[in-house]
Scaffold this active site. Structure first.
Site, PDB file in Angstrom:
ATOM      1  N   GLY A  15       0.833  -1.216   0.000  1.00  0.00           N
ATOM      2  CA  GLY A  15       0.000   0.000   0.000  1.00  0.00           C
ATOM      3  C   GLY A  15       0.861   1.256   0.000  1.00  0.00           C
ATOM      4  N   ARG A  76       0.963  -4.852  -5.765  1.00  0.00           N
ATOM      5  CA  ARG A  76       1.048  -6.152  -5.096  1.00  0.00           C
ATOM      6  C   ARG A  76       1.319  -7.153  -6.218  1.00  0.00           C
ATOM      7  NH1 ARG A  76      -3.090  -3.512  -1.650  1.00  0.00           N
ATOM      8  NH2 ARG A  76      -1.998  -3.100   0.289  1.00  0.00           N
ATOM      9  N   ASP A 107       4.997  -5.092   6.024  1.00  0.00           N
ATOM     10  CA  ASP A 107       5.580  -6.370   6.427  1.00  0.00           C
ATOM     11  C   ASP A 107       5.553  -7.415   5.303  1.00  0.00           C
ATOM     12  OD1 ASP A 107       2.838  -6.607   6.613  1.00  0.00           O
ATOM     13  OD2 ASP A 107       2.869  -7.811   8.435  1.00  0.00           O
ATOM     14  N   THR A 130       4.066   2.343   5.822  1.00  0.00           N
ATOM     15  CA  THR A 130       2.664   1.922   5.911  1.00  0.00           C
ATOM     16  C   THR A 130       1.920   2.839   6.870  1.00  0.00           C
ATOM     17  OG1 THR A 130       1.164   0.235   6.773  1.00  0.00           O
ATOM     18  CG2 THR A 130       3.406   0.122   7.570  1.00  0.00           C
ATOM     19  N   ASP A 132      -0.461   1.962   8.605  1.00  0.00           N
ATOM     20  CA  ASP A 132      -1.030   1.181   9.711  1.00  0.00           C
ATOM     21  C   ASP A 132      -0.160   1.157  10.981  1.00  0.00           C
ATOM     22  OD1 ASP A 132      -3.116   0.602   8.064  1.00  0.00           O
ATOM     23  OD2 ASP A 132      -2.564  -1.491   7.706  1.00  0.00           O
ATOM     24  N   ASP A 134       1.979  -1.040  11.850  1.00  0.00           N
ATOM     25  CA  ASP A 134       1.872  -2.374  12.461  1.00  0.00           C
ATOM     26  C   ASP A 134       3.166  -3.168  12.307  1.00  0.00           C
ATOM     27  OD1 ASP A 134       1.660  -2.573   9.745  1.00  0.00           O
ATOM     28  OD2 ASP A 134       0.018  -4.007   9.732  1.00  0.00           O
ATOM     29  N   ARG A 176      -5.764  -2.519   8.756  1.00  0.00           N
ATOM     30  CA  ARG A 176      -6.186  -3.875   8.403  1.00  0.00           C
ATOM     31  C   ARG A 176      -6.151  -4.809   9.612  1.00  0.00           C
ATOM     32  NH1 ARG A 176      -3.707  -5.826   2.966  1.00  0.00           N
ATOM     33  NH2 ARG A 176      -1.921  -4.830   3.952  1.00  0.00           N
TER      34      ARG A 176
HETATM   35  P1  ADP Z   1       2.640  -4.607   2.546  1.00  0.00           P
HETATM   36  O1  ADP Z   1       4.073  -4.601   2.184  1.00  0.00           O
HETATM   37  O2  ADP Z   1       2.040  -3.241   2.561  1.00  0.00           O
HETATM   38  O3  ADP Z   1       2.364  -5.398   3.814  1.00  0.00           O
HETATM   39  P2  ADP Z   1       1.547  -6.820   0.974  1.00  0.00           P
HETATM   40  O4  ADP Z   1       1.353  -7.700   2.142  1.00  0.00           O
HETATM   41  O5  ADP Z   1       0.452  -6.753  -0.026  1.00  0.00           O
HETATM   42  O6  ADP Z   1       1.819  -5.311   1.358  1.00  0.00           O
HETATM   43  O7  ADP Z   1       2.888  -7.301   0.238  1.00  0.00           O
HETATM   44  C1  ADP Z   1       3.413  -6.614  -0.887  1.00  0.00           C
HETATM   45  C2  ADP Z   1       4.057  -7.588  -1.850  1.00  0.00           C
HETATM   46  O8  ADP Z   1       5.176  -8.216  -1.220  1.00  0.00           O
HETATM   47  C3  ADP Z   1       3.185  -8.755  -2.294  1.00  0.00           C
HETATM   48  O9  ADP Z   1       2.288  -8.432  -3.323  1.00  0.00           O
HETATM   49  C4  ADP Z   1       4.244  -9.725  -2.787  1.00  0.00           C
HETATM   50  O10 ADP Z   1       4.733  -9.356  -4.039  1.00  0.00           O
HETATM   51  C5  ADP Z   1       5.346  -9.528  -1.735  1.00  0.00           C
HETATM   52  N1  ADP Z   1       5.203 -10.528  -0.658  1.00  0.00           N
HETATM   53  C6  ADP Z   1       4.411 -10.475   0.416  1.00  0.00           C
HETATM   54  N2  ADP Z   1       4.511 -11.594   1.173  1.00  0.00           N
HETATM   55  C7  ADP Z   1       5.400 -12.390   0.530  1.00  0.00           C
HETATM   56  C8  ADP Z   1       5.928 -13.708   0.770  1.00  0.00           C
HETATM   57  N3  ADP Z   1       5.563 -14.418   1.833  1.00  0.00           N
HETATM   58  N4  ADP Z   1       6.799 -14.210  -0.107  1.00  0.00           N
HETATM   59  C9  ADP Z   1       7.172 -13.496  -1.201  1.00  0.00           C
HETATM   60  N5  ADP Z   1       6.728 -12.274  -1.480  1.00  0.00           N
HETATM   61  C10 ADP Z   1       5.843 -11.713  -0.646  1.00  0.00           C
HETATM   62  O1  F6P Z   2      -2.030  -1.333   4.868  1.00  0.00           O
HETATM   63  C1  F6P Z   2      -2.556  -0.074   4.571  1.00  0.00           C
HETATM   64  C2  F6P Z   2      -4.024  -0.182   4.231  1.00  0.00           C
HETATM   65  O2  F6P Z   2      -4.496   1.116   3.905  1.00  0.00           O
HETATM   66  C3  F6P Z   2      -4.905  -0.819   5.286  1.00  0.00           C
HETATM   67  O3  F6P Z   2      -5.193   0.070   6.345  1.00  0.00           O
HETATM   68  C4  F6P Z   2      -6.093  -1.247   4.474  1.00  0.00           C
HETATM   69  O4  F6P Z   2      -6.773  -2.320   5.055  1.00  0.00           O
HETATM   70  C5  F6P Z   2      -5.457  -1.688   3.191  1.00  0.00           C
HETATM   71  O5  F6P Z   2      -4.227  -1.001   3.092  1.00  0.00           O
HETATM   72  C6  F6P Z   2      -6.312  -1.438   1.982  1.00  0.00           C
HETATM   73  O6  F6P Z   2      -5.549  -1.753   0.865  1.00  0.00           O
HETATM   74  P1  F6P Z   2      -5.999  -1.529  -0.654  1.00  0.00           P
HETATM   75  O7  F6P Z   2      -7.016  -0.471  -0.695  1.00  0.00           O
HETATM   76  O8  F6P Z   2      -4.736  -1.135  -1.345  1.00  0.00           O
HETATM   77  O9  F6P Z   2      -6.489  -2.850  -1.112  1.00  0.00           O
END
Ligand code: ADP
Ligand code: F6P
Length: 325
Positions: A15, A76, A107, A130, A132, A134, A176
């Site tokens: 995000g 993503r 994360d 982020t 959040d 978190d 989230r």
């Molecule tokens: P954020 O970084 O905000 O927590 P996401 O959880 O959507 O957002 O993760 C972002 C991107 O990081 C994912 O779309 C993917 O490409 C990569 N990613 C997340 N988790 C994993 C994982 N366990 N193994 C490999 N790549 C990952």
């Molecule tokens: O992690 C940031 C965040 O804005 C969360 O607070 C929310 O749940 C999520 O991303 C929404 O993500 P998106 O609108 O990109 O699917």
């Protein structure tokens, strides 16, 4: 100290968060200052896999410190979850000679970076980006301060209407799995109740509190609920049934919390963290997330930054109860 890292890539992933541009700027300019070549990787891990990688210069990051979103765009990327995808990504980095990475994200992005670095031995530095907040190992994440201030401004406005009409407003904020935006914005706006996923909501206590307030003619109430706890509409349904005297409305703040010009605080921490990411690569650190704890730079192994969440202190919840009586 030896400087093995000569070409670095920077990307934003997951995000978007206000302040990401300030972090990109700091990485690019600190890298160039230290004689490195810097590349921008577009759309997170998608650009890495698709070889959408562009050289960055000092002027590429001019006039962006004040802008929300991310000039590198973010995404993503499903393919990155698979070894095949990560191999493709690494091959593209290798072709360009990129031997260090800075990943600005949450994360999930760190989980991906950790896997990439374990499989292909490329040093990765994570910056917590982020709204959040978190992520363990840092007092701040890039974007949180702006998001929470946006929420405060919106809630203040809603309170005007709540007050004018003697209404109860349920305001759903983002988060989230985390209640930090709800907790900070709720305390700062004098919310009567704050519902967060870290604590199980005692519905009886909430309803009884509202009934008691209704008896003493306190009709203006603001309930801030984190989306990760339960939807604002769900809370409204319960209140409409159990406290029918309340004139209840729901407002979901949504993505306005993700955009906008970053606050001074977010620009500052993003600049410090971006600078520190490049310094860390020069010092030979591998696979750490840069955080700020007690106003000092703090380094957490990527795998720990992803596992542990921050803990919400009981004191904070006590403050809510006492001040919102
Ligand atoms: P954020 O970084 O905000 O927590 P996401 O959880 O959507 O957002 O993760 C972002 C991107 O990081 C994912 O779309 C993917 O490409 C990569 N990613 C997340 N988790 C994993 C994982 N366990 N193994 C490999 N790549 C990952
Ligand atoms: O992690 C940031 C965040 O804005 C969360 O607070 C929310 O749940 C999520 O991303 C929404 O993500 P998106 O609108 O990109 O699917």
């Amino acid at each position: 100290m030896e400087n093995k890292v000569t070409k670095i890539g920077v990307l934003t992933s997951g995000g978007d968060a206000p302040g990401m541009n300030a972090a990109i700027r700091a990485v690019v300019r600190t890298g160039i200052y230290n004689g490195m070549e810097v590349f921008g990787i577009m759309r997170g891990y998608s650009g890495m896999i698709e070889n959408d990688i562009v050289p960055m210069h000092s002027r590429s990051v001019a006039n962006i410190i004040q802008r929300g979103g991310t000039i590198l765009k973010t995404a993503r990327c499903k393919e990155f979850f698979e070894h095949e995808g990560r191999k493709k990504a690494y091959d593209n980095l290798k072709k360009l000679g990129i031997n260090g990475l800075v990943i600005i994200g949450g994360d999930g992005s760190f989980r991906g970076a950790h896997k990439l670095s374990e499989e292909f031995d490329i040093p990765c530095i994570g910056l917590p980006g982020t709204i959040d907040k978190d992520i363990a190992g840092t007092d701040f994440t890039i974007g949180f301060d702006t998001a929470v201030n946006t929420a405060v401004e919106a809630i203040d406005k809603i309170r005007d209407t709540a007050d004018a009409h003697d209404r109860l407003f349920i305001i759903e904020v983002m988060g989230r799995d985390a209640g930090y935006i709800a907790l900070h914005s709720g305390i700062a706006t004098g919310a009567e109740n704050i519902l967060i996923p870290e604590r199980k909501t005692d519905i009886e206590e909430l309803v009884n509190g509202l009934l008691e307030k209704s008896r003493r003619k306190k009709l203006v109430n603001i309930i801030v609920v984190a989306e990760g706890d339960r939807g604002g509409e769900d809370v409204a349904k319960i209140i409409k049934e159990r406290v029918p005297t309340a004139d209840t409305r729901v407002c979901v703040l949504g993505h306005i919390q993700r955009g906008g010009a970053p606050s001074c605080m977010d620009r500052l921490i993003a600049s410090r963290m971006g600078y520190s990411a490049v310094e860390s690569l020069i010092e030979g650190r591998h696979n750490v997330m840069i955080g700020i704890v007690n106003n000092k730079m703090h380094y957490t192994p990527l795998e720990k930054a992803v596992k542990a969440k921050q803990k919400i202190s009981d004191d904070w919840l006590k403050i809510v109860k006492i001040l919102a009586s």
